[in-house]
Design a protein around this motif. Sequence first.
Motif, PDB file in Angstrom:
ATOM      1  N   GLY A   1       0.821  -1.210   0.000  1.00 31.86           N
ATOM      2  CA  GLY A   1       0.000   0.000   0.000  1.00 31.86           C
ATOM      3  C   GLY A   1       0.852   1.255   0.000  1.00 31.86           C
ATOM      4  O   GLY A   1       0.545   2.227  -0.703  1.00 31.86           O
TER       5      GLY A   1
ATOM      6  N   GLU B   1      -6.807 -12.315   0.512  1.00 26.42           N
ATOM      7  CA  GLU B   1      -6.273 -11.381   1.495  1.00 26.42           C
ATOM      8  C   GLU B   1      -5.984 -10.024   0.846  1.00 26.42           C
ATOM      9  O   GLU B   1      -6.227  -8.974   1.439  1.00 26.42           O
TER      10      GLU B   1
ATOM     11  N   HIS C   1      -9.125  -8.030   0.332  1.00 29.17           N
ATOM     12  CA  HIS C   1      -9.691  -7.476   1.568  1.00 29.17           C
ATOM     13  C   HIS C   1      -8.801  -6.398   2.194  1.00 29.17           C
ATOM     14  O   HIS C   1      -9.146  -5.866   3.249  1.00 29.17           O
ATOM     15  N   ARG C   2      -7.685  -6.081   1.568  1.00 30.41           N
ATOM     16  CA  ARG C   2      -6.811  -5.060   2.136  1.00 30.41           C
ATOM     17  C   ARG C   2      -7.501  -3.705   2.147  1.00 30.41           C
ATOM     18  O   ARG C   2      -8.213  -3.339   1.198  1.00 30.41           O
ATOM     19  N   GLU C   3      -7.265  -2.947   3.208  1.00 30.46           N
ATOM     20  CA  GLU C   3      -7.867  -1.626   3.338  1.00 30.46           C
ATOM     21  C   GLU C   3      -6.938  -0.510   2.875  1.00 30.46           C
ATOM     22  O   GLU C   3      -7.357   0.653   2.810  1.00 30.46           O
ATOM     23  N   ASP C   4      -5.674  -0.859   2.569  1.00 34.86           N
ATOM     24  CA  ASP C   4      -4.735   0.177   2.132  1.00 34.86           C
ATOM     25  C   ASP C   4      -4.692   0.300   0.608  1.00 34.86           C
ATOM     26  O   ASP C   4      -3.864   1.050   0.072  1.00 34.86           O
TER      27      ASP C   4
ATOM     28  N   THR D   1      -7.396   0.866  -2.839  1.00 30.93           N
ATOM     29  CA  THR D   1      -8.753   1.127  -3.300  1.00 30.93           C
ATOM     30  C   THR D   1      -9.172   0.040  -4.288  1.00 30.93           C
ATOM     31  O   THR D   1      -8.317  -0.683  -4.831  1.00 30.93           O
ATOM     32  N   PRO D   2     -10.473  -0.100  -4.570  1.00 31.90           N
ATOM     33  CA  PRO D   2     -10.911  -1.065  -5.585  1.00 31.90           C
ATOM     34  C   PRO D   2     -10.242  -0.836  -6.943  1.00 31.90           C
ATOM     35  O   PRO D   2      -9.878  -1.793  -7.626  1.00 31.90           O
TER      36      PRO D   2
ATOM     37  N   LYS E   1      -6.698  -2.163  -6.706  1.00 31.88           N
ATOM     38  CA  LYS E   1      -6.700  -3.630  -6.719  1.00 31.88           C
ATOM     39  C   LYS E   1      -6.894  -4.157  -8.133  1.00 31.88           C
ATOM     40  O   LYS E   1      -6.228  -5.115  -8.551  1.00 31.88           O
TER      41      LYS E   1
END
Length: 355
Positions: free
Chosen positions: A292, A325, A328-331, A333-334, A337
């Motif tokens: 991230g 995983e 599902h990372r929060e650091d 954005t879609p 990703k």
Amino acid sequence: MKIIDADGHVNDGASVDEIAKYMPEGCRVRRVFPEFDHLHFYFPGKKASSGNPGARQWINFLDETGIDWTVVYPGAGLAVGRIVTREWAIAACRAYNNWLYEKFLKASPRIKGMALIPIQDVGRATEEMSRAVKELGMCGAMLPSNGEGLKGHLGSEIYWPIYEEAEKLGCALAVHGGCHHHFGMDSFSTYYPVHALGHPIGIMVQAAAMLSHGIFDRFPRLRVAFLEGGATWVPFFMDRINRSYHSHIQLDLEGVPLTGPEPGNRASDYLKRHIQQGRIFVGFDCDDEGLGYAVQRAGSEPFLFASDFPHESFSAGSCRQEIDELLHREDLTPKEKAAVLAANAERLYTLSPAT
């Protein structure tokens, strides 16, 4: 979400007899490629087997992980840069490419290949890259990050014909680690730090060579990936070149700065410009905790998902877990990703011949 594997592998080391059939008649082939280094496979302890998946096993892996397609690189052939005999390098690369085409690429369009080229002879290297792309349908060619067969760093003028031909073909090049000798760790008797540091050191050296010697300015349609060193060397690299460039600006004999950042600009911005213009790509590992931050610093445009199957990801289950995983990372954005899982790989590997 679409997923493209930018760096998988075949086990060519276990297929010597098969590859030998494509070598010139009369060659006595016990192994096609040299050893990686002094320690790679020679230490006691638990060593997980990477197996030897064929095309059917690879397709099953793609199906089970939800990966659309993969680009495969060699295993033993990562040591192609260590070959010092020109004629053997030419024969070995041609034999590997023919074997890869017949065994894997013909089996499914979902398995794509990167050619090995005899960098020991630049003229023959450009010829083999052209053959592999035009006749065998490969995405481009791999460049070794290290080896006695290299005649200089990858920014050296001697390799410019390879870059010129890659531009004409519209194909990708990829610098891939594998051989970790001569990096100051030759006397280590514990292997894991050699593996941990060797991959990023090798590709970082060659990235610095190509960037600082103006390769991406001279060849603006060139696309180069730096693979299997993770993502987090990138922000480190950016910090170091920023600090060093401004205190060590080099001029030519007329007092004009050498190719690189314009005076007053940061060296990291020079790197980012080439990234944003689609010239530089970087493979990452799904467990890179700093991915991230690397995206924050360099943007999402360069980073490429790699399964590394069957090396580090030994099964479809473990690979799919890594993908989930990452999703599902929060650091990230879609949009980021989607870029690192597929869009960037499509930009790198899609053939786009120069007009």
